[in-house]
Design an enzyme around this catalytic site. Structure first.
Site, PDB file in Angstrom:
ATOM      1  N   GLY A 357       0.822  -1.198   0.000  1.00 24.55           N
ATOM      2  CA  GLY A 357       0.000   0.000   0.000  1.00 24.55           C
ATOM      3  C   GLY A 357       0.857   1.249   0.000  1.00 24.55           C
ATOM      4  O   GLY A 357       2.094   1.179   0.003  1.00 24.55           O
ATOM      5  N   CYS A 358       0.231   2.414   0.050  1.00 23.94           N
ATOM      6  CA  CYS A 358       0.986   3.665  -0.033  1.00 23.94           C
ATOM      7  C   CYS A 358       1.764   3.946   1.245  1.00 23.94           C
ATOM      8  O   CYS A 358       2.701   4.748   1.241  1.00 23.94           O
ATOM      9  CB  CYS A 358       0.060   4.837  -0.370  1.00 23.94           C
TER      10      CYS A 358
END
Length: 383
Positions: A357-358
């Site tokens: 994910g980010c």
């Protein structure tokens, strides 16, 4: 009688000097050789530091540089080993209270706490840490770096420094460990990302903006950040900005020895000398001891023991269950353990996938299994 008069004169001179500078002066040694920019650059930095910070006395240690006779000197032969020995002797006998060096053989457990100027708003930010090794295991090192970074900030007069963790490997584990200590009474103030989703895990935008007072990272990454922040305007050959790689800190470590690089220019040398004098005045070793004691009272030793690397699952005996749509994410599993976490869920009959994910690695699971999956991961020590 003449000797008594001399001693009285020196004492009166010290009193007048202290009164003019606003208090007792702090004597900090500076290695006077070893710079790629020449010994004159070191001496210029010393003069600049004394002009900028009246409570500082710089004591040059090394071969005397012509034209800088107004500085205090401990003269040595033109040999780095002799300079190092003279520096240690000056610390031992109290001639200086700390030192700024171009290199130093810190023992395992001791690291340095850097300080940079962030370009977004010109705000100072501490980088914990920048050289040395506070612990062998990355996550433990970053937790200890947090304590030492907070101590450095407090020794500079920042009473309640905000803390963020740079999004490197282990960041989520570090955050959870620190949050656990906070829940058990350790007073840590987490800062927040400037990004819309906030949080104490920092991205590149945040360190450029100086989103927190203390940025926690592993030492190798911190060292790279120090070089980038100090010399991004010069192409790397001359460090022109900031306060250098910072003073030493470690559990039980009493010396205050700061590091600059061979490419540090006079402005950074001056900043390093001032930074060192300020943390000496602020009682850095005592502040470190206070932070470690407070964290141990909140369960630091147990937290570190629980973070020891786990043995990986035997991949050959664990097969994934039938694939299902994965529409929920579980955050907080360290990147080094995320694949093992997936296999733990497979073993319990829950289909899962690893992803990035980010803000770091995630484990994706079907929504109907989210609660049970989190319980399994917590029970197995992955969350």
């Amino acid at each position: 009688m003449s000797e008594i008069r001399k001693l009285i004169g020196e004492a009166l001179a010290d009193i007048v000097r202290d009164a003019r500078s606003g208090g007792p002066r702090v004597s900090v040694g500076l290695m006077a050789m070893g710079s790629e920019l020449g010994a004159e650059e070191l001496a210029k930095g010393a003069e600049m530091a004394q002009e900028n910070f009246r409570m500082l006395e710089v004591v040059m240690i090394g071969p005397k540089v012509p034209g800088f006779g107004k500085l205090s000197w401990i003269e040595t032969p033109d040999c780095e080993e002799d300079v190092a020995k003279a520096m240690e002797a000056a610390i031992a006998d109290g001639r200086i209270s700390g030192a700024v060096a171009l290199h130093y053989p810190f023992p395992l457990g001791v690291t340095t706490i850097g300080r940079v100027v962030t370009p977004g708003k010109g705000k100072p930010m501490i980088i914990a840490s920048s050289t040395g090794t506070s612990a062998v295991y990355r996550v433990e090192a970053m937790i200890r770096n947090t304590l030492y970074g907070i101590a450095a900030a407090k020794s500079l007069g920042i009473e309640n420094p905000t803390v963020g963790i740079l999004n490197v490997e282990g960041a989520q584990l570090v955050f959870k460990a620190l949050n656990s200590l906070r829940e058990k009474g350790y007073p840590i103030a987490f800062g927040a990302s400037v990004r819309k989703d906030g949080g104490a895990v920092l991205r590149g935008n945040d360190i450029l903006a100086g989103a927190v007072d203390v940025c926690v990272t592993d030492t190798l990454t911190g060292n790279v950040l120090m070089k980038l922040f100090s010399s991004f305007t010069t192409g790397g050959s001359y460090e022109s900005l900031g306060w250098g790689y910072g003073p030493s800190a470690g559990e039980g470590w009493k010396k205050v020895i700061s590091i600059i690089s061979r490419a540090s220019g006079a402005p950074v040398i001056a900043g390093a000398l001032e930074y060192t004098a300020r943390v000496i005045s602020g009682g850095l070793p005592d502040k470190v001891a206070d932070e470690v004691a407070s964290a141990k009272k909140a369960g630091l030793d147990a937290v570190l023991e629980g973070l020891a690397p786990k043995a990986p699952c035997a991949e050959s005996v664990i097969q994934p269950p039938p694939a299902e749509p994965t529409d929920e994410e579980i955050h907080g599993v360290d990147v080094l353990a995320v694949e093992d976490g997936v296999k733990v869920l497979w073993k319990e009959g829950i289909y899962a996938e690893s992803s990035m994910g980010c803000t770091g690695p995630v484990i994706k699971v079907p929504a109907k299994h989210l609660e049970k999956a989190e319980e399994i991961l917590k029970g197995s020590g992955y969350l």
